[in-house]
Design a protein around this motif. Structure first.
Motif, short mmCIF file in Angstrom:
data_model
loop_
_atom_site.label_atom_id
_atom_site.label_comp_id
_atom_site.label_asym_id
_atom_site.label_seq_id
_atom_site.Cartn_x
_atom_site.Cartn_y
_atom_site.Cartn_z
N ASN A 77 11.31 -8.35 -17.99
CA ASN A 77 11.34 -7.66 -19.70
C ASN A 77 10.99 -6.40 -19.01
O ASN A 77 11.43 -5.54 -19.87
N GLY A 78 10.29 -6.78 -17.78
CA GLY A 78 9.19 -5.23 -17.82
C GLY A 78 8.03 -4.74 -18.98
O GLY A 78 7.52 -3.14 -18.39
N THR A 79 8.09 -5.66 -19.18
CA THR A 79 6.66 -5.04 -20.77
C THR A 79 5.82 -5.68 -20.26
O THR A 79 5.87 -6.49 -18.81
N GLY A 80 4.61 -5.08 -20.57
CA GLY A 80 3.21 -5.27 -19.79
C GLY A 80 2.93 -4.30 -19.05
O GLY A 80 3.89 -3.64 -18.62
N ASP A 81 2.18 -4.74 -18.34
CA ASP A 81 1.42 -3.31 -17.49
C ASP A 81 -0.21 -4.20 -16.49
O ASP A 81 -0.25 -5.41 -16.48
N VAL A 82 0.53 -4.07 -15.69
CA VAL A 82 -0.64 -4.49 -14.26
C VAL A 82 -1.65 -3.28 -13.66
O VAL A 82 -0.81 -1.84 -13.58
N LEU A 83 -2.69 -3.22 -12.95
CA LEU A 83 -3.47 -2.78 -12.17
C LEU A 83 -3.44 -2.32 -10.72
O LEU A 83 -3.67 -3.62 -9.95
N GLY A 84 -3.02 -1.40 -9.72
CA GLY A 84 -3.70 -1.54 -8.46
C GLY A 84 -2.83 -0.43 -8.27
O GLY A 84 -3.22 1.23 -8.27
N TRP A 85 -2.89 -0.86 -6.61
CA TRP A 85 -2.59 0.10 -5.35
C TRP A 85 -1.44 0.06 -5.22
O TRP A 85 -0.93 -1.37 -4.64
N GLN A 86 -0.40 1.46 -4.87
CA GLN A 86 0.23 0.92 -3.81
C GLN A 86 -0.12 1.15 -2.47
O GLN A 86 -0.38 0.16 -1.92
N GLN A 87 0.60 2.39 -1.77
CA GLN A 87 0.12 2.71 -0.85
C GLN A 87 -1.66 2.72 -0.33
O GLN A 87 -2.32 3.01 0.86
N GLY A 88 -1.84 3.35 -1.50
CA GLY A 88 -3.93 3.19 -1.68
C GLY A 88 -4.58 2.66 -1.78
O GLY A 88 -4.33 1.55 -1.51
N TYR A 89 -5.96 3.00 -1.61
CA TYR A 89 -6.81 1.85 -1.45
C TYR A 89 -8.01 2.22 -1.74
O TYR A 89 -8.93 3.33 -2.15
N GLY A 90 -9.24 1.37 -2.05
CA GLY A 90 -10.70 1.98 -2.88
C GLY A 90 -10.53 0.29 -3.77
O GLY A 90 -10.81 -0.67 -3.37
N SER A 148 -15.85 1.20 -13.57
CA SER A 148 -15.75 2.11 -12.64
C SER A 148 -14.68 1.62 -11.30
O SER A 148 -14.35 0.98 -11.41
N TYR A 149 -14.44 2.71 -10.69
CA TYR A 149 -13.04 2.71 -9.57
C TYR A 149 -12.95 4.07 -8.56
O TYR A 149 -14.08 5.20 -8.91
N GLN A 150 -13.08 3.51 -7.59
CA GLN A 150 -12.92 4.95 -6.37
C GLN A 150 -11.66 5.40 -5.18
O GLN A 150 -11.06 3.76 -4.83
N ASP A 151 -11.19 5.20 -5.61
CA ASP A 151 -9.91 5.94 -4.86
C ASP A 151 -10.61 6.50 -3.42
O ASP A 151 -11.57 7.66 -3.12
N GLU A 152 -10.07 5.49 -2.37
CA GLU A 152 -10.47 6.67 -0.80
C GLU A 152 -8.99 6.67 -0.14
O GLU A 152 -9.28 7.68 0.85
N ASN A 153 -7.79 6.90 -0.90
CA ASN A 153 -6.51 7.83 -0.85
C ASN A 153 -5.93 8.26 -1.15
O ASN A 153 -5.48 8.11 -2.92
N ALA A 154 -6.39 10.09 -2.29
CA ALA A 154 -6.25 10.79 -2.48
C ALA A 154 -4.81 10.86 -3.02
O ALA A 154 -4.22 11.52 -3.68
N SER A 155 -4.09 10.58 -1.83
CA SER A 155 -2.53 10.63 -1.98
C SER A 155 -1.47 9.29 -2.61
O SER A 155 -0.94 9.70 -3.52
#
Length: 208
Positions: free
Chosen positions: A69-82, A35-42
């Motif tokens: 090489n910029g391969t693969g990927d990661v998960l997170g927030w930039q300016q957002g939070y949750g 599950s995940y929740q976004d506290e900042n929709a922008s």
């Protein structure tokens, strides 16, 4: 007979001095994003490189992000939070370490202390939260940070892990490539004590 016992004794001593005990188990990585929740929709939860087919794919399994090489990927927030909740697939217990492969959390050289994590056995009852280390931003380096489960939370079992970012704003981004749980290796002498070899040595000494 005496020669045979002497050889056995020397073999046991060699094991104590030269064997580090059983190797640590392979990492058990996150199996799913429950599950995940976004506290900042922008600025919602997102991926870093856009290579992953889904948010879940960006964080499950072994680390795969390559900053060069910029391969693969990661998960997170930039300016957002949750927050988001990760599942290791089964209850894990024992002397465990939790390792994060991650980057971000620092703005202008200052740790923002906005990201924390907690653990749970059932996904409903959670431990207290602990700050996740802030490291350099930008994704140019993938950092590896390890926490001892008992020293950090006072528990020795988990299945679920929750990551939470409590505020947003420019420069507060945080991304995680993978999270793995591993058993703490046991020193050789302690392991051998459990195997009975040290008891055999003690028995031999008593007979001498």
């Amino acid at each position: 007979m005496k020669m045979k016992k002497a050889v056995l004794l020397l073999t046991a001593l060699a094991l104590i001095l030269g064997f580090g005990g059983p190797a640590a188990a392979d990492y058990i990585y996150v199996q799913s994003l429950t599950s995940y929740q976004d506290e900042n929709a922008s600025w919602p939860l997102t991926t870093w490189t856009g290579n992953a087919a889904s948010l879940e794919e960006a964080i499950i399994g072994a680390p795969d992000y390559d900053p060069v090489n910029g391969t693969g990927d990661v998960l997170g927030w930039q300016q957002g939070y949750g927050n988001f909740v990760l599942d290791f697939g089964s209850l894990l217990s024992g002397e465990l370490d939790i390792t994060f492969w991650h980057f971000g959390g620092i703005k202008g050289g200052v740790a923002k202390e906005l990201i924390s994590f907690s653990v749970s056995e059932d996904g409903a009852n959670w431990s207290s939260s602990v700050l996740l280390e802030d490291v350099l931003a930008g994704g140019e380096t993938l950092f590896e940070t390890t926490y001892d489960l008992f020293d950090t939370f006072g528990v020795n079992a988990l299945r679920y892990l929750k990551v939470e970012k409590t505020s947003g704003g420019a420069g507060t981004g945080k991304f995680i490539d993978a999270v793995g749980v591993s058993a703490v290796p046991v020193p050789g002498a302690v392991w051998l004590m459990g195997s009975g070899l040290l008891g055999l040595i003690g028995l031999r000494r008593k007979k001498v």
